[in-house]
Write a protein that holds these residues in place. Structure first.
Motif, PDB file in Angstrom:
ATOM      1  N   TRP A  66       4.686  -2.203   3.600  1.00  0.00           N
ATOM      2  CA  TRP A  66       4.014  -2.086   2.309  1.00  0.00           C
ATOM      3  C   TRP A  66       2.960  -3.176   2.142  1.00  0.00           C
ATOM      4  CZ3 TRP A  66       1.618   0.191  -1.073  1.00  0.00           C
ATOM      5  CH2 TRP A  66       1.343  -0.349  -2.341  1.00  0.00           C
ATOM      6  N   SER A  67       3.336  -4.415   2.461  1.00  0.00           N
ATOM      7  CA  SER A  67       2.365  -5.491   2.261  1.00  0.00           C
ATOM      8  C   SER A  67       1.205  -5.331   3.242  1.00  0.00           C
ATOM      9  CB  SER A  67       3.035  -6.852   2.403  1.00  0.00           C
ATOM     10  OG  SER A  67       3.394  -7.069   3.746  1.00  0.00           O
ATOM     11  N   ALA A  68       1.489  -4.793   4.446  1.00  0.00           N
ATOM     12  CA  ALA A  68       0.412  -4.550   5.410  1.00  0.00           C
ATOM     13  C   ALA A  68      -0.544  -3.503   4.861  1.00  0.00           C
ATOM     14  CB  ALA A  68       0.998  -4.094   6.744  1.00  0.00           C
ATOM     15  N   THR A  69       0.038  -2.419   4.315  1.00  0.00           N
ATOM     16  CA  THR A  69      -0.789  -1.369   3.742  1.00  0.00           C
ATOM     17  C   THR A  69      -1.652  -1.912   2.618  1.00  0.00           C
ATOM     18  OG1 THR A  69       1.170  -0.034   4.062  1.00  0.00           O
ATOM     19  CG2 THR A  69      -0.683   1.023   2.959  1.00  0.00           C
ATOM     20  N   ARG A  70      -1.017  -2.786   1.792  1.00  0.00           N
ATOM     21  CA  ARG A  70      -1.763  -3.335   0.674  1.00  0.00           C
ATOM     22  C   ARG A  70      -2.929  -4.188   1.158  1.00  0.00           C
ATOM     23  NH1 ARG A  70       2.025  -5.866  -3.749  1.00  0.00           N
ATOM     24  NH2 ARG A  70       1.723  -7.607  -2.343  1.00  0.00           N
ATOM     25  N   ALA A  71      -2.682  -4.941   2.232  1.00  0.00           N
ATOM     26  CA  ALA A  71      -3.748  -5.779   2.777  1.00  0.00           C
ATOM     27  C   ALA A  71      -4.911  -4.912   3.248  1.00  0.00           C
ATOM     28  CB  ALA A  71      -3.204  -6.622   3.931  1.00  0.00           C
ATOM     29  N   LEU A 104      -5.632  -1.909   2.161  1.00  0.00           N
ATOM     30  CA  LEU A 104      -6.272  -1.344   0.980  1.00  0.00           C
ATOM     31  C   LEU A 104      -7.251  -2.323   0.363  1.00  0.00           C
ATOM     32  CD1 LEU A 104      -3.405   0.544  -0.902  1.00  0.00           C
ATOM     33  CD2 LEU A 104      -5.354   1.498   0.328  1.00  0.00           C
ATOM     34  N   ARG A 105      -6.806  -3.596   0.280  1.00  0.00           N
ATOM     35  CA  ARG A 105      -7.667  -4.578  -0.365  1.00  0.00           C
ATOM     36  C   ARG A 105      -8.916  -4.816   0.473  1.00  0.00           C
ATOM     37  NH1 ARG A 105      -4.571  -9.247  -0.542  1.00  0.00           N
ATOM     38  NH2 ARG A 105      -3.084  -8.099  -1.818  1.00  0.00           N
ATOM     39  N   ARG A 106      -8.739  -4.909   1.795  1.00  0.00           N
ATOM     40  CA  ARG A 106      -9.885  -5.202   2.655  1.00  0.00           C
ATOM     41  C   ARG A 106     -10.833  -4.009   2.716  1.00  0.00           C
ATOM     42  NH1 ARG A 106     -10.638  -5.887   8.233  1.00  0.00           N
ATOM     43  NH2 ARG A 106      -8.608  -5.064   8.750  1.00  0.00           N
ATOM     44  N   GLN A 107     -10.269  -2.802   2.625  1.00  0.00           N
ATOM     45  CA  GLN A 107     -11.096  -1.623   2.795  1.00  0.00           C
ATOM     46  C   GLN A 107     -11.341  -0.892   1.486  1.00  0.00           C
ATOM     47  OE1 GLN A 107     -12.887  -1.455   4.967  1.00  0.00           O
ATOM     48  NE2 GLN A 107     -12.080  -1.597   7.027  1.00  0.00           N
ATOM     49  N   ALA A 108     -11.283  -1.607   0.370  1.00  0.00           N
ATOM     50  CA  ALA A 108     -11.477  -0.967  -0.929  1.00  0.00           C
ATOM     51  C   ALA A 108     -12.826  -0.240  -0.963  1.00  0.00           C
ATOM     52  CB  ALA A 108     -11.411  -2.016  -2.037  1.00  0.00           C
ATOM     53  N   GLY A 109     -13.869  -0.863  -0.437  1.00  0.00           N
ATOM     54  CA  GLY A 109     -15.203  -0.267  -0.447  1.00  0.00           C
ATOM     55  C   GLY A 109     -15.231   1.057   0.288  1.00  0.00           C
ATOM     56  N   LEU A 110     -14.635   1.062   1.492  1.00  0.00           N
ATOM     57  CA  LEU A 110     -14.615   2.278   2.297  1.00  0.00           C
ATOM     58  C   LEU A 110     -13.878   3.388   1.552  1.00  0.00           C
ATOM     59  CD1 LEU A 110     -15.260   3.517   5.085  1.00  0.00           C
ATOM     60  CD2 LEU A 110     -13.033   2.726   5.852  1.00  0.00           C
ATOM     61  N   ILE A 111     -12.757   3.012   0.912  1.00  0.00           N
ATOM     62  CA  ILE A 111     -11.944   4.013   0.228  1.00  0.00           C
ATOM     63  C   ILE A 111     -12.696   4.562  -0.995  1.00  0.00           C
ATOM     64  CG2 ILE A 111      -9.807   4.362  -1.070  1.00  0.00           C
ATOM     65  CD1 ILE A 111      -8.664   2.106   0.899  1.00  0.00           C
ATOM     66  N   ILE A 112     -13.268   3.665  -1.796  1.00  0.00           N
ATOM     67  CA  ILE A 112     -13.987   4.122  -2.990  1.00  0.00           C
ATOM     68  C   ILE A 112     -15.185   4.974  -2.596  1.00  0.00           C
ATOM     69  CG2 ILE A 112     -15.365   3.361  -4.981  1.00  0.00           C
ATOM     70  CD1 ILE A 112     -13.542   0.871  -5.080  1.00  0.00           C
ATOM     71  N   GLY A 113     -15.988   4.466  -1.648  1.00  0.00           N
ATOM     72  CA  GLY A 113     -17.180   5.206  -1.220  1.00  0.00           C
ATOM     73  C   GLY A 113     -16.823   6.564  -0.642  1.00  0.00           C
ATOM     74  N   GLY A 114     -15.775   6.577   0.201  1.00  0.00           N
ATOM     75  CA  GLY A 114     -15.354   7.837   0.809  1.00  0.00           C
ATOM     76  C   GLY A 114     -14.871   8.825  -0.234  1.00  0.00           C
ATOM     77  N   SER A 115     -14.096   8.336  -1.232  1.00  0.00           N
ATOM     78  CA  SER A 115     -13.593   9.252  -2.258  1.00  0.00           C
ATOM     79  C   SER A 115     -14.741   9.816  -3.091  1.00  0.00           C
ATOM     80  CB  SER A 115     -12.619   8.554  -3.202  1.00  0.00           C
ATOM     81  OG  SER A 115     -11.865   7.611  -2.533  1.00  0.00           O
ATOM     82  N   LEU A 116     -15.699   8.954  -3.447  1.00  0.00           N
ATOM     83  CA  LEU A 116     -16.828   9.437  -4.249  1.00  0.00           C
ATOM     84  C   LEU A 116     -17.589  10.528  -3.502  1.00  0.00           C
ATOM     85  CD1 LEU A 116     -18.281   6.174  -5.842  1.00  0.00           C
ATOM     86  CD2 LEU A 116     -17.368   8.163  -7.046  1.00  0.00           C
ATOM     87  N   LEU A 117     -17.848  10.285  -2.210  1.00  0.00           N
ATOM     88  CA  LEU A 117     -18.603  11.258  -1.427  1.00  0.00           C
ATOM     89  C   LEU A 117     -17.849  12.570  -1.308  1.00  0.00           C
ATOM     90  CD1 LEU A 117     -20.187   9.341   1.571  1.00  0.00           C
ATOM     91  CD2 LEU A 117     -21.326  10.419  -0.370  1.00  0.00           C
ATOM     92  N   SER A 118     -16.537  12.474  -0.983  1.00  0.00           N
ATOM     93  CA  SER A 118     -15.806  13.735  -0.849  1.00  0.00           C
ATOM     94  C   SER A 118     -15.682  14.398  -2.195  1.00  0.00           C
ATOM     95  CB  SER A 118     -14.438  13.542  -0.183  1.00  0.00           C
ATOM     96  OG  SER A 118     -13.961  12.245  -0.372  1.00  0.00           O
TER      97      SER A 118
END
Lengths: 328, 292
Positions: free
Chosen positions: B18-23, B25-39
Motif C-alpha cells: 500500500w505504501s509503495a502504491t501511494r508513493a 501515486l504521489r510521484r506520478q500524480a501528473g501522469l495520472i491526472i493528465g491521462g485521465s483528462l485525456l481519456s
C-alpha cells in the motif's frame, strides 16, 4: 611464449586541428599465460590508452599488439570480434559501464549472445546464473537493474560479464578505484580467486601502488606514455632504480604510523603530453639529472634479469648515495 | 573469502504494497491526472449523451448566452457550443496523436542517421537546417491547401512540421550516449553496430521520445486549431476547436464570449494534459530514480 605482447607501440591523438597529444610513446609489454602485469601511472600517463590498445579497441600508430601470436590490427573485423570472447575488459566506473535499461541477467549474458556461443535461451540463462555465482552474487539479482545494486555488486556484475565467455586475458582498467577500501579488498580477492580457477592473464591498470603490489606478478611504471621501469613485483619494491619509481614509492603511506618513509621528491609538474622533452622524459624534474639527460632519448636497459630501467644514471649512483644527496 | 554479497545489502528495501502504491501515486500524480483528462475527453467525445445534435443548428436559438438548456450557449448559426466542444475531440485528438506518432516514426531513423559521424550525418543535418528555415506553420498551411482539405493531409502536415524536433532530440541524445562507458563496453565485447543501436542507444532514449510524442501532440492541437482558424483542414460543419474559436472570434467584441472561450478552454486543458503525460513519462523512464 607470451599470450599478449605489446611491441614498441606509439599512439597519438589529435582533436580537430589542436596540438598532437603523445599518449603512448613506445611501450613494450609481454604478458604470459596466467600472469598479472600491473601498470602503474599517474592520470594522463597513458595507462588506460595502453589498455585500449591491448584490447584492440584502438589502433596503434606504429608498433604492434599480438594476442596468442596474432597481430590484432591485421585481423578482419569479424575475426577480431570473435577474439572478444578470449580477451575482455572490466572498467573503472561500474555503474557507467552497465546499460541502465538492461537487467543484470541480460548484461552478464550479453557477451554470450553477441558471440552466439550458446544455442538455447535456457543454456544462456544457466551460464549467466553460474557467472553470477562465481562472482558471489545471488542469481536472484539477475532480474534487477544496475541502479538497484551497490557499487561493489555492480563491479561484480562487470566482472561476471568479463568472465562468462571463459576468456584467457582480461584488461582490468582501475577496477577498484571507485570503490570503498573494504569493497576493494573483496574485489581484489575475487579477481585473484578467479585467476587461479580459470588460469586467466590480467593487465591490471591502476594508480594505486598498494593494489598493484598486492595483485601483480610483474609491474611496469608508466610516465608520460613510456615505461620507465619494469620488474617483478618484489624486485621493484625492494630495489627501485629509476628516480621516478623511487619518488612514487616514497609517496605511498606507511602501513606502520611510527615508521616514516624517506621522501624522495621530484621538482615541478608532469610535462604536457603535447610537448615531450627531447631527452629523458623526467629531465627538468629529476634530482639526479646531468646535462647528458636532456640530450637524447633514453631506452629501457636491463639492470638484471627481468629488471629493466630507462635511466642513464642507473650505474652511476647507488641508492645510498642518492638518499644522502637528498637529505641536504 | 567467505564474506560476500551478504554484507552488501541490496538497496531495494521491501515495503508494504500500500505504501509503495501511494508513493507511486504521489510521484506520478501528473501522469495520472493528465491521462485521465485525456481519456475523459475521448470517452466523452464518443459516448457522452448530448442534449443537442452537434450537427443540427437551431435557427430559433442563435447566439444565446449559457443557460439551463444550452449550458455553454449557442453560436451565430444556433449550434450548441457544449455539444460541438465535446465532439470536436473526436477529430482533434486522434489527428494530433496520429500526426505526432507519424512524426516519431519518421523522425527517429532520420535522427539516428544524423547522429552518425561522416557525410551522411552531415548531409542530413544541413538538410534539416534548410528545412527549418521555412516558417513551419506556413508550410503546414501550404501542404493542406495544395493537397486538399483531407484528414490525411492534416496528419501529414502535423507530422512534417514535428519531424525536426524528433530528429534533433534523438540526435543529441544519441551523440552523448555514444560516448558513454556502457556503449564502449558493448563494443569491447564485440557488439555489432546494429546491436549497439537497438539494444543500447534506442532503449535509453525511449523515455524522452515518448515524452516528445505528447509534446508534439500538444503542438499538433494548436496547429489543427490554427489551420481550422484560417479555414483549411477541418472546416465547418465538421466540429473542431480551432474552427469554433474562429467562428466565434467576431462575436467576442460584441460581448458573446462563450462561442470562442469554451473551445479555447478545451484546447488549453487538452494541451496541459498532454504536457502532464509527457512529464510523467519522462519521470517513469528516468533511470536515475529507483523503482520503489
Amino acid at each position: 611464449m607470451s599470450l599478449l605482447s605489446i611491441d614498441n607501440v606509439i599512439k597519438t591523438f589529435q582533436r580537430g586541428r589542436g596540438p598532437i597529444i603523445h599518449a603512448v610513446n613506445g611501450v613494450t609489454i609481454n604478458i604470459a599465460e596466467g600472469e598479472t602485469y600491473g601498470l602503474i601511472g599517474e592520470s594522463g600517463s597513458g595507462k588506460s590508452t595502453v589498455g585500449r590498445l591491448a584490447m584492440g579497441l584502438l589502433e596503434p600508430d606504429s608498433g604492434s599488439v599480438r594476442f596468442d601470436g596474432k597481430v590484432l590490427s591485421d585481423l578482419s573485423r569479424s575475426a577480431r570480434r570473435k577474439l572478444r570472447s578470449d580477451m575482455t575488459v572490466v572498467f573503472q566506473e561500474p555503474y557507467e559501464s552497465l546499460n541502465p535499461r538492461m537487467t543484470v541477467g541480460s548484461i552478464v549474458a550479453e557477451p554470450l549472445v553477441i558471440q552466439g556461443l550458446e544455442d538455447s535461451r535456457s543454456a544462456v540463462r544457466d551460464r549467466a546464473f553460474r557467472a553470477l555465482e562465481s562472482v558471489q552474487l545471488e542469481p536472484s539479482l539477475a532480474k534487477r537493474h544496475p541502479r538497484d545494486l551497490s557499487g561493489g555488486q555492480q563491479q561484480r556484475v562487470g566482472i561476471a560479464r568479463a568472465i562468462i565467455t571463459r576468456p584467457r586475458f582480461i584488461v582490468l582498467d582501475e577496477p577498484t578505484s571507485s570503490l570503498d577500501v573494504s569493497v576493494q579488498a573483496q574485489i581484489l580477492t575475487l579477481l585473484s580467486e578467479l585467476q587461479s580457477e580459470y588460469g586467466l592473464s590480467y593487465l591490471f591498470i591502476s594508480h594505486d601502488i598498494h593494489t598493484v603490489e598486492w595483485i601483480s606478478d610483474r609491474i611496469g611504471i608508466m610516465y608520460l606514455g613510456q615505461i620507465s621501469e619494469t620488474a617483478p613485483t618484489t624486485t621493484l619494491f625492494d630495489n627501485p632504480n629509476h628516480p621516478y619509481t623511487r619518488a612514487l614509492l616514497s609517496a605511498r603511506l606507511s602501513p606502520d604510523p611510527t615508521v616514516s618513509i624517506e621522501r624522495f621528491m621530484l621538482g615541478r609538474e608532469i610535462p604536457n603530453p603535447t610537448q615531450l622533452p627531447a631527452g629523458c622524459f623526467l629531465s627538468g624534474r629529476c634530482p639526479m639529472e646531468i646535462d647528458k639527460c636532456s640530450e637524447s632519448p633514453v631506452e629501457l636497459e636491463a639492470v638484471s634479469v627481468n629488471h629493466r630501467v630507462a635511466c642513464i644514471r642507473v650505474g652511476d649512483i647507488d641508492s645510498e648515495d642518492l638518499t644522502a644527496n637528498l637529505r641536504e | 573469502m567467505s564474506d560476500h554479497s551478504a554484507i552488501e545489502p541490496t538497496r531495494v528495501a521491501s515495503r508494504g504494497t500500500w505504501s509503495a502504491t501511494r508513493a507511486v501515486l504521489r510521484r506520478q500524480a501528473g501522469l495520472i491526472i493528465g491521462g485521465s483528462l485525456l481519456s475523459g475527453f475521448i470517452l466523452a467525445a464518443f459516448f457522452m449523451p448530448l442534449p443537442f445534435d452537434p450537427m443540427m443548428p437551431d435557427p430559433a436559438a442563435v447566439l444565446k448566452p449559457p443557460n439551463s438548456d444550452h449550458w455553454f450557449g449557442t453560436d451565430r448559426f444556433g449550434f450548441d457550443v457544449l455539444a460541438r466542444t465535446v465532439v470536436s475531440a473526436r477529430l482533434d485528438l486522434p489527428l494530433a496523436i496520429g500526426g505526432a506518432l507519424l512524426s516519431m516514426v519518421i523522425g527517429i531513423p532520420l535522427g539516428l542517421m544524423a547522429s552518425t559521424k561522416g557525410r551522411i550525418g552531415e548531409a542530413v543535418m544541413r538538410g534539416l537546417d534548410a528545412f527549418q528555415a521555412f516558417p513551419l506553420l506556413i508550410l503546414a498551411v501550404a501542404i493542406v491547401t495544395l493537397r486538399g482539405n483531407e484528414i490525411e493531409n492534416v496528419v501529414l502536415a502535423i507530422a512534417i512540421i514535428n519531424i525536426p524536433r524528433f530528429m534533433r532530440i534523438v540526435r543529441s541524445e544519441v551523440l552523448s550516449l555514444r560516448e558513454s562507458r556502457f556503449v564502449e563496453a558493448a563494443v569491447a565485447f564485440g557488439a555489432t553496430r546494429s546491436r549497439v543501436m537497438f539494444r543500447h542507444l534506442l532503449p535509453n532514449v525511449s523515455g524522452i521520445i515518448l515524452a516528445l510524442v505528447s509534446l508534439a501532440a500538444a503542438h499538433a492541437i494548436i496547429v489543427i486549431a490554427a489551420l481550422s482558424f484560417i479555414g483549411v483542414g477541418i472546416v465547418p460543419p465538421e466540429a473542431s476547436w480551432g474552427a469554433m474559436i474562429q467562428s466565434g472570434a467576431g462575436n467576442i467584441v460584441s460581448g458573446q464570449w462563450w462561442v470562442s472561450v469554451f473551445p479555447g478552454l478545451a484546447v488549453v486543458i487538452a494541451i496541459v494534459s498532454l504536457h502532464l503525460v509527457a512529464d510523467g513519462l519522462e519521470k517513469t523512464f528516468d533511470t536515475s530514480l529507483s523503482d520503489a
